[in-house]
Design a protein around this motif. Structure first.
Motif, PDB file in Angstrom:
ATOM      1  N   ARG A 149       7.847  -5.920  22.413  1.00 31.67           N
ATOM      2  CA  ARG A 149       7.913  -4.457  22.313  1.00 31.67           C
ATOM      3  C   ARG A 149       6.789  -4.028  21.394  1.00 31.67           C
ATOM      4  O   ARG A 149       6.884  -4.141  20.174  1.00 31.67           O
ATOM      5  CB  ARG A 149       9.270  -4.034  21.763  1.00 31.67           C
ATOM      6  CG  ARG A 149       9.433  -2.556  21.738  1.00 31.67           C
ATOM      7  CD  ARG A 149      10.862  -2.184  21.409  1.00 31.67           C
ATOM      8  NE  ARG A 149      10.962  -0.747  21.414  1.00 31.67           N
ATOM      9  CZ  ARG A 149      11.475  -0.046  20.433  1.00 31.67           C
ATOM     10  NH1 ARG A 149      11.980  -0.642  19.370  1.00 31.67           N
ATOM     11  NH2 ARG A 149      11.516   1.259  20.508  1.00 31.67           N
TER      12      ARG A 149
ATOM     13  N   ASP B 234       5.351  -0.919  21.120  1.00 29.27           N
ATOM     14  CA  ASP B 234       5.675   0.364  20.496  1.00 29.27           C
ATOM     15  C   ASP B 234       6.855   0.956  21.264  1.00 29.27           C
ATOM     16  O   ASP B 234       7.409   0.316  22.141  1.00 29.27           O
ATOM     17  CB  ASP B 234       4.464   1.309  20.462  1.00 29.27           C
ATOM     18  CG  ASP B 234       3.889   1.620  21.836  1.00 29.27           C
ATOM     19  OD1 ASP B 234       4.669   1.850  22.788  1.00 29.27           O
ATOM     20  OD2 ASP B 234       2.653   1.633  21.969  1.00 29.27           O
TER      21      ASP B 234
ATOM     22  N   THR C  69       6.401  -2.165  26.531  1.00 30.24           N
ATOM     23  CA  THR C  69       6.999  -3.498  26.475  1.00 30.24           C
ATOM     24  C   THR C  69       6.219  -4.375  27.443  1.00 30.24           C
ATOM     25  O   THR C  69       5.985  -3.972  28.589  1.00 30.24           O
ATOM     26  CB  THR C  69       8.486  -3.463  26.875  1.00 30.24           C
ATOM     27  OG1 THR C  69       9.169  -2.582  26.002  1.00 30.24           O
ATOM     28  CG2 THR C  69       9.110  -4.840  26.786  1.00 30.24           C
TER      29      THR C  69
ATOM     30  N   ASN D 167      10.730  -7.500  17.326  1.00 28.41           N
ATOM     31  CA  ASN D 167      10.104  -6.947  18.527  1.00 28.41           C
ATOM     32  C   ASN D 167       9.723  -8.002  19.559  1.00 28.41           C
ATOM     33  O   ASN D 167       9.087  -7.666  20.558  1.00 28.41           O
ATOM     34  CB  ASN D 167       8.866  -6.133  18.145  1.00 28.41           C
ATOM     35  CG  ASN D 167       9.236  -4.883  17.379  1.00 28.41           C
ATOM     36  OD1 ASN D 167      10.220  -4.232  17.683  1.00 28.41           O
ATOM     37  ND2 ASN D 167       8.466  -4.567  16.361  1.00 28.41           N
TER      38      ASN D 167
END
Length: 127
Positions: free
Chosen positions: A21, A23, A27, A48
């Motif tokens: 991820r 932001d 993804t 993330n």
């Protein structure tokens, strides 16, 4: 297995799928060797990066792996994750993954000559 045996050899090792991820809106899914997820976690944060096992393998050339990672992520990032040892620690990790996988061709030949099947060595951890 010593480093001289690895020169200019390609090996199959397992790969994983990492879901990164980047932001709130981005993804990405990448298929990488397991040790490369450490770099991804360092870059994007542990929370993330989610890792999933895959049944497939990828081909690597162990002695070129440090250079490949440096070209992809930069020397500073790779050195931060694996240390300032010009790839020695990474090579140990790669060798461990290769030993965890299938037996090298020389050992398969030796087993065949001795009449032992792979089932006789199943479950034995090699060091």
């Amino acid at each position: 297995m010593n480093h001289k045996e690895l020169i200019h050899s390609d090996f199959q090792i397992k790969e994983v799928e990492a879901v990164v991820r980047r932001d709130a809106f981005t993804t990405i899914h990448v298929h990488v060797p397991p040790y490369e997820t450490n770099i991804l976690r360092n870059l994007f944060g542990r929370e993330n990066v989610t890792v999933f096992e895959r049944p497939s393998k990828t081909t690597i050339t162990p002695e070129q792996e440090y250079d490949r990672l440096c070209a992809k992520y930069g020397h500073e990032v790779v050195a931060k994750v694996f240390g300032e040892d010009d790839g020695d620690r990474l090579m140990e990790i790669v060798e461990g993954l290769m030993n965890e996988g299938q037996l090298p061709a020389q050992e398969k030949t030796l087993e065949g000559a001795l009449g032992q099947g792979p089932s006789e060595t199943k479950g034995v951890k090699k060091r």
